[in-house]
Design a protein around this motif. Sequence first.
Motif, PDB file in Angstrom:
ATOM      1  N   VAL A 104       0.834  -1.203   0.000  1.00  0.00           N
ATOM      2  CA  VAL A 104       0.000   0.000   0.000  1.00  0.00           C
ATOM      3  C   VAL A 104       0.875   1.262   0.000  1.00  0.00           C
ATOM      4  O   VAL A 104       0.614   2.215  -0.745  1.00  0.00           O
ATOM      5  CB  VAL A 104      -0.967   0.004   1.207  1.00  0.00           C
ATOM      6  CG1 VAL A 104      -1.656   1.340   1.372  1.00  0.00           C
ATOM      7  CG2 VAL A 104      -1.991  -1.110   1.051  1.00  0.00           C
ATOM      8  N   VAL A 105       1.925   1.262   0.808  1.00  0.00           N
ATOM      9  CA  VAL A 105       2.824   2.418   0.871  1.00  0.00           C
ATOM     10  C   VAL A 105       3.498   2.645  -0.474  1.00  0.00           C
ATOM     11  O   VAL A 105       3.584   3.778  -0.967  1.00  0.00           O
ATOM     12  CB  VAL A 105       3.868   2.229   1.997  1.00  0.00           C
ATOM     13  CG1 VAL A 105       4.988   3.252   1.899  1.00  0.00           C
ATOM     14  CG2 VAL A 105       3.204   2.301   3.361  1.00  0.00           C
ATOM     15  N   GLU A 106       3.971   1.579  -1.093  1.00  0.00           N
ATOM     16  CA  GLU A 106       4.663   1.733  -2.380  1.00  0.00           C
ATOM     17  C   GLU A 106       3.699   2.137  -3.492  1.00  0.00           C
ATOM     18  O   GLU A 106       4.078   2.891  -4.387  1.00  0.00           O
ATOM     19  CB  GLU A 106       5.410   0.456  -2.736  1.00  0.00           C
ATOM     20  CG  GLU A 106       6.626   0.284  -1.862  1.00  0.00           C
ATOM     21  CD  GLU A 106       7.571  -0.791  -2.338  1.00  0.00           C
ATOM     22  OE1 GLU A 106       7.607  -1.088  -3.554  1.00  0.00           O
ATOM     23  OE2 GLU A 106       8.283  -1.343  -1.486  1.00  0.00           O
ATOM     24  N   ALA A 107       2.475   1.664  -3.446  1.00  0.00           N
ATOM     25  CA  ALA A 107       1.494   2.096  -4.441  1.00  0.00           C
ATOM     26  C   ALA A 107       1.200   3.587  -4.284  1.00  0.00           C
ATOM     27  O   ALA A 107       1.083   4.317  -5.285  1.00  0.00           O
ATOM     28  CB  ALA A 107       0.210   1.276  -4.313  1.00  0.00           C
ATOM     29  N   THR A 108       1.097   4.050  -3.049  1.00  0.00           N
ATOM     30  CA  THR A 108       0.879   5.478  -2.796  1.00  0.00           C
ATOM     31  C   THR A 108       2.078   6.298  -3.273  1.00  0.00           C
ATOM     32  O   THR A 108       1.915   7.343  -3.903  1.00  0.00           O
ATOM     33  CB  THR A 108       0.630   5.720  -1.300  1.00  0.00           C
ATOM     34  OG1 THR A 108      -0.475   4.917  -0.881  1.00  0.00           O
ATOM     35  CG2 THR A 108       0.341   7.174  -1.013  1.00  0.00           C
ATOM     36  N   LEU A 109       3.280   5.813  -2.979  1.00  0.00           N
ATOM     37  CA  LEU A 109       4.486   6.491  -3.448  1.00  0.00           C
ATOM     38  C   LEU A 109       4.530   6.536  -4.973  1.00  0.00           C
ATOM     39  O   LEU A 109       4.939   7.539  -5.563  1.00  0.00           O
ATOM     40  CB  LEU A 109       5.735   5.780  -2.933  1.00  0.00           C
ATOM     41  CG  LEU A 109       6.201   6.095  -1.530  1.00  0.00           C
ATOM     42  CD1 LEU A 109       7.361   5.200  -1.141  1.00  0.00           C
ATOM     43  CD2 LEU A 109       6.585   7.553  -1.405  1.00  0.00           C
ATOM     44  N   TYR A 120      13.549   5.789  -4.006  1.00  0.00           N
ATOM     45  CA  TYR A 120      12.328   5.041  -4.310  1.00  0.00           C
ATOM     46  C   TYR A 120      12.605   3.946  -5.331  1.00  0.00           C
ATOM     47  O   TYR A 120      12.051   2.848  -5.233  1.00  0.00           O
ATOM     48  CB  TYR A 120      11.229   5.961  -4.844  1.00  0.00           C
ATOM     49  CG  TYR A 120      10.720   7.003  -3.874  1.00  0.00           C
ATOM     50  CD1 TYR A 120      10.884   6.870  -2.504  1.00  0.00           C
ATOM     51  CD2 TYR A 120      10.078   8.130  -4.339  1.00  0.00           C
ATOM     52  CE1 TYR A 120      10.416   7.828  -1.629  1.00  0.00           C
ATOM     53  CE2 TYR A 120       9.598   9.100  -3.470  1.00  0.00           C
ATOM     54  CZ  TYR A 120       9.779   8.938  -2.113  1.00  0.00           C
ATOM     55  OH  TYR A 120       9.310   9.892  -1.252  1.00  0.00           O
ATOM     56  N   ALA A 121      13.445   4.244  -6.309  1.00  0.00           N
ATOM     57  CA  ALA A 121      13.775   3.234  -7.326  1.00  0.00           C
ATOM     58  C   ALA A 121      14.503   2.050  -6.701  1.00  0.00           C
ATOM     59  O   ALA A 121      14.222   0.891  -7.026  1.00  0.00           O
ATOM     60  CB  ALA A 121      14.609   3.861  -8.437  1.00  0.00           C
ATOM     61  N   VAL A 122      15.415   2.329  -5.790  1.00  0.00           N
ATOM     62  CA  VAL A 122      16.131   1.245  -5.099  1.00  0.00           C
ATOM     63  C   VAL A 122      15.165   0.445  -4.226  1.00  0.00           C
ATOM     64  O   VAL A 122      15.208  -0.797  -4.199  1.00  0.00           O
ATOM     65  CB  VAL A 122      17.302   1.815  -4.266  1.00  0.00           C
ATOM     66  CG1 VAL A 122      17.918   0.756  -3.377  1.00  0.00           C
ATOM     67  CG2 VAL A 122      18.355   2.415  -5.189  1.00  0.00           C
ATOM     68  N   LEU A 123      14.289   1.139  -3.522  1.00  0.00           N
ATOM     69  CA  LEU A 123      13.272   0.461  -2.716  1.00  0.00           C
ATOM     70  C   LEU A 123      12.394  -0.431  -3.585  1.00  0.00           C
ATOM     71  O   LEU A 123      12.090  -1.569  -3.214  1.00  0.00           O
ATOM     72  CB  LEU A 123      12.409   1.489  -1.977  1.00  0.00           C
ATOM     73  CG  LEU A 123      11.196   0.937  -1.222  1.00  0.00           C
ATOM     74  CD1 LEU A 123      11.629   0.074  -0.054  1.00  0.00           C
ATOM     75  CD2 LEU A 123      10.295   2.068  -0.768  1.00  0.00           C
ATOM     76  N   ALA A 131       5.646  -2.521  -6.371  1.00  0.00           N
ATOM     77  CA  ALA A 131       7.062  -2.211  -6.557  1.00  0.00           C
ATOM     78  C   ALA A 131       7.379  -1.946  -8.022  1.00  0.00           C
ATOM     79  O   ALA A 131       8.123  -1.004  -8.348  1.00  0.00           O
ATOM     80  CB  ALA A 131       7.918  -3.353  -6.018  1.00  0.00           C
ATOM     81  N   LEU A 132       6.835  -2.744  -8.913  1.00  0.00           N
ATOM     82  CA  LEU A 132       7.070  -2.515 -10.340  1.00  0.00           C
ATOM     83  C   LEU A 132       6.435  -1.201 -10.795  1.00  0.00           C
ATOM     84  O   LEU A 132       6.989  -0.486 -11.636  1.00  0.00           O
ATOM     85  CB  LEU A 132       6.554  -3.695 -11.163  1.00  0.00           C
ATOM     86  CG  LEU A 132       7.333  -4.998 -10.991  1.00  0.00           C
ATOM     87  CD1 LEU A 132       6.676  -6.123 -11.774  1.00  0.00           C
ATOM     88  CD2 LEU A 132       8.789  -4.839 -11.393  1.00  0.00           C
ATOM     89  N   TRP A 133       5.280  -0.870 -10.240  1.00  0.00           N
ATOM     90  CA  TRP A 133       4.632   0.400 -10.548  1.00  0.00           C
ATOM     91  C   TRP A 133       5.482   1.571 -10.051  1.00  0.00           C
ATOM     92  O   TRP A 133       5.676   2.567 -10.749  1.00  0.00           O
ATOM     93  CB  TRP A 133       3.235   0.428  -9.941  1.00  0.00           C
ATOM     94  CG  TRP A 133       2.429   1.659 -10.232  1.00  0.00           C
ATOM     95  CD1 TRP A 133       2.582   2.539 -11.267  1.00  0.00           C
ATOM     96  CD2 TRP A 133       1.331   2.149  -9.470  1.00  0.00           C
ATOM     97  NE1 TRP A 133       1.633   3.539 -11.187  1.00  0.00           N
ATOM     98  CE2 TRP A 133       0.861   3.321 -10.101  1.00  0.00           C
ATOM     99  CE3 TRP A 133       0.687   1.708  -8.326  1.00  0.00           C
ATOM    100  CZ2 TRP A 133      -0.210   4.048  -9.607  1.00  0.00           C
ATOM    101  CZ3 TRP A 133      -0.382   2.433  -7.841  1.00  0.00           C
ATOM    102  CH2 TRP A 133      -0.825   3.584  -8.477  1.00  0.00           C
ATOM    103  N   LEU A 134       6.007   1.447  -8.823  1.00  0.00           N
ATOM    104  CA  LEU A 134       6.864   2.497  -8.273  1.00  0.00           C
ATOM    105  C   LEU A 134       8.127   2.648  -9.111  1.00  0.00           C
ATOM    106  O   LEU A 134       8.554   3.769  -9.410  1.00  0.00           O
ATOM    107  CB  LEU A 134       7.227   2.191  -6.814  1.00  0.00           C
ATOM    108  CG  LEU A 134       8.170   3.181  -6.122  1.00  0.00           C
ATOM    109  CD1 LEU A 134       7.596   4.585  -6.147  1.00  0.00           C
ATOM    110  CD2 LEU A 134       8.448   2.719  -4.701  1.00  0.00           C
TER     111      LEU A 134
END
Length: 159
Positions: free
Chosen positions: A47-52, A77-80, A131-134
Amino acid sequence: MRPTSLSVLVVAALAAAAVGWLLLSALYSQMPRLPWLPIIVLGTLAVVEATLAQNTAARIQRKPGAPRVDPLAVARYAVLAKASALAGALFGGFSAGLLAWLALEPTRAARDDVPAAIAGVVAALALVGAALWLERSCRVPEQPDQKDSGGPGRQAGRS
């Protein structure tokens, strides 16, 4: 940094599924019930990564009302995103291996662990997707003059 390869994620998931299957088949009688905490953590991280991803994409595309983007934050963010995609693939594969083994086991304890294994697969898939979306949201959009890629500066970068 290159985009995350789907083949790497699939191989990692398959290897983790094999480890999960072998581990459970050897040690299931000595293990406690499958825990829910890792599933909650993965779901929250998804959820956090989708929001980011949503916020970062709006900032990079300079949508009205979106604040300026911090380049260092986008790199983080890319590394995360890369790390989370791999971790989600590993956890998802492991959970899928557990689920496959539990589905074939006729005991009541195995049936009681099936919901946690299903939730593990779902949470891991959600994390990989977010993660792939971020990661995709962190890409710099092409400038109109760079779309031709016929200039001499574009060919020196990669061989």
